[in-house]
Design an enzyme around this catalytic site. Structure first.
Site, mmCIF file in Angstrom:
data_model
loop_
_atom_site.group_PDB
_atom_site.id
_atom_site.type_symbol
_atom_site.label_atom_id
_atom_site.label_comp_id
_atom_site.label_asym_id
_atom_site.label_seq_id
_atom_site.Cartn_x
_atom_site.Cartn_y
_atom_site.Cartn_z
ATOM 1 N N SER A 101 33.727 42.949 98.539
ATOM 2 C CA SER A 101 33.845 44.377 98.832
ATOM 3 C C SER A 101 32.634 45.162 98.350
ATOM 4 O O SER A 101 31.520 44.917 98.777
ATOM 5 C CB SER A 101 35.153 44.902 98.231
ATOM 6 O OG SER A 101 35.457 46.190 98.671
ATOM 7 N N ASP A 242 31.371 50.371 102.765
ATOM 8 C CA ASP A 242 31.110 49.484 101.636
ATOM 9 C C ASP A 242 30.744 48.104 102.173
ATOM 10 O O ASP A 242 30.556 47.924 103.377
ATOM 11 C CB ASP A 242 32.299 49.436 100.676
ATOM 12 C CG ASP A 242 33.500 48.686 101.246
ATOM 13 O OD1 ASP A 242 33.585 48.570 102.486
ATOM 14 O OD2 ASP A 242 34.340 48.224 100.465
ATOM 15 N N ASP A 244 32.161 45.263 102.785
ATOM 16 C CA ASP A 244 32.929 44.600 103.841
ATOM 17 C C ASP A 244 33.484 45.586 104.855
ATOM 18 O O ASP A 244 34.303 45.221 105.697
ATOM 19 C CB ASP A 244 34.039 43.723 103.261
ATOM 20 C CG ASP A 244 35.124 44.503 102.534
ATOM 21 O OD1 ASP A 244 34.831 45.618 102.065
ATOM 22 O OD2 ASP A 244 36.254 43.998 102.424
ATOM 23 N N ASP A 246 35.563 47.998 104.849
ATOM 24 C CA ASP A 246 36.979 48.365 104.944
ATOM 25 C C ASP A 246 37.260 49.720 104.315
ATOM 26 O O ASP A 246 38.420 50.127 104.218
ATOM 27 C CB ASP A 246 37.876 47.280 104.337
ATOM 28 C CG ASP A 246 37.793 47.179 102.822
ATOM 29 O OD1 ASP A 246 36.830 47.724 102.232
ATOM 30 O OD2 ASP A 246 38.682 46.534 102.221
#
Length: 449
Positions: A101, A242, A244, A246
């Site tokens: 993340s 960010d 990833d 999400d």
């Protein structure tokens, strides 16, 4: 039970240090195969972000799944919500995202999704924990049943199209100047592709991943570069993803940051106005500002709170019929479309509102006046400071200071060795007094004083 592997959001840690090792990925894939596809013959979709260790972790997953007669379908570098999408649209037994993340490249992680594209609940994770402990001692597929991995092209395009299809037709985005920060992460292709197709006047930063620059000076937790780019280009709005992709943070035309609470407030109001909001309100975590709750009350809406983690938000949404939820950190779940947090999807909704209303993003994104709130992160090593009797006493004293005039949330991070101390109250002096009383005790117990 005490957990060895799973935290707040899957498994995460420094690469080649327990629990984030290739052995962990191998154990997980074998345990998951035995748990979710004991007869073999199924597929598992695997995506990853741009950090250097992603290939290593992916290779370990492939070894485990193929040894159990499960076919790994490799999606390549894609956002986390794209893995959730493909898990539920391909009939896969499982979806796995290799990502840490917003963490720096030294860390990596594993996020797991059910065939419905839903993050696993606590009971399922605990079952996997048990199975991982004995994973290397069980039986494997017969030699003739060992599978080969295959790649699946087109996932990014499929995901982008799904996001764009949520927008009303006929909207004109050509006058919008937008800066998009991709954090050198998993959204470095999908984000620009979506906004280019919209026709926005787009400036892209943080879209040159090299394996080690993910989240380094860019992205939703390092918005300085985005703020500067918005001001330099005269953009109407900036969006930071960010690593990833999400979650998101939004920057208005003045360079001011709007967090997930303001974004959720705006989307909730718009969905309510257009008759699309379900459940009579929305879901957030204990970290969301009390100002969001007060704003929703004025709209005749409710705010349900869960513990920290977008999977807990998602669980509550599904159980109680909500279709909007998220976190102050910028995870926004629009469950009519996506089963997990989605930075691009949420960003498109914001751009749609801005294009429809006109005006300034600074006005649009100031949905409510936040109650004074502050968060202190305290790093520790060794024993959990929250187990200290002195800390427990100090926390009780701090909560007593606030009484019914504010809130305090103190918790151990599930993804980093941090204690997070948050306080909020309408009286800022009172909030700060309680906050520092608690934080000082935690700092001392952590050995940082």
């Amino acid at each position: 039970m005490a957990r060895q592997y799973f935290g707040t959001d899957g498994i995460r840690g420094r690469v080649n240090t327990s629990p984030m090792t290739a052995e962990t990925a191998l154990r997980l894939s074998i345990a998951a195969a035995r748990t979710f596809a004991p007869e073999g013959g199924r597929e598992v979709v695997i995506g990853r972000d741009t950090r250097r260790s992603g290939d290593m972790i992916e290779a370990a997953l492939v070894a485990g799944f193929t040894s159990m007669g499960i076919t790994p379908v490799l999606l390549g570098v894609v956002p986390t919500p794209a893995v959730a999408l493909m898990a539920r649209e391909t009939g896969a037994a499982l979806g796995v995202m290799v990502s840490a993340s917003h963490n720096k490249f030294e860390d990596n992680g594993l996020k797991l999704f059910s065939p419905e594209g839903i993050k696993f609940d606590d009971d399922t994770e605990e079952a996997l924990e048990m199975a991982m402990g004995t994973a290397l001692k069980g039986e494997y597929a017969a030699p003739a049943e060992i599978t080969l991995p295959r790649t699946m092209a087109g996932t990014s395009n499929r995901y982008v199209r799904r996001c764009l299809d949520t927008l009303a037709g006929g909207q004109d985005f050509s006058k919008l100047k937008v800066v998009l920060d991709c954090a050198h992460g998993a959204g470095f292709e999908t984000g620009p592709a979506a906004l280019t197709e919209l026709g926005a006047q787009l400036t892209v930063i943080g879209a040159a991943p090299d394996g080690i620059n993910i989240n380094a000076g860019f992205g939703s937790t390092a918005t300085g570069a985005l703020k500067a780019a918005v001001l330099e280009t005269g953009a109407h709005i900036g969006i930071a993803l960010d690593g990833d992709a999400d979650r998101l943070i939004v920057i208005d035309e003045t360079g001011t940051e709007a967090d997930g609470d303001q974004v959720m407030g705006l989307i909730a109001g718009e969905m309510h106005r257009t008759g699309r909001l379900k459940g009579g309100g929305m879901v957030a975590t204990v970290m969301s500002n009390m100002g969001l709750s007060e704003y929703l009350k004025t709209e005749g809406l409710t705010l349900a709170r869960t513990k920290v983690g977008d999977r807990y938000v998602g669980e509550h949404m599904r159980a109680h019929g909500f279709n909007l939820g998220g976190e102050q950190s910028g995870h926004i779940i629009l469950s009519d479309v996506s089963t997990t947090g989605d930075g691009l999807l949420a960003g498109l909704q914001i751009l749609s509102v801005l294009a429809a209303r006109g005006g300034k993003a600074s006005d649009m994104l100031r949905v409510f006046t936040p109650a004074p709130q502050e968060l202190i992160n305290i790093r520790y090593s060794g024993a959990n400071p929250l187990e200290s009797d002195r800390v427990k006493t100090a926390l009780a004293e701090a909560e007593g200071l606030l009484g019914d005039r504010g809130r305090m949330v103190v918790r151990k991070s599930g993804t980093e060795p941090l204690i997070r101390v948050m306080a909020e109250a309408l009286d800022e002096d009172l909030m700060l007094k309680a906050l520092h009383h608690a934080a000082n005790a935690v700092t001392a117990a952590a050995g940082n004083s």
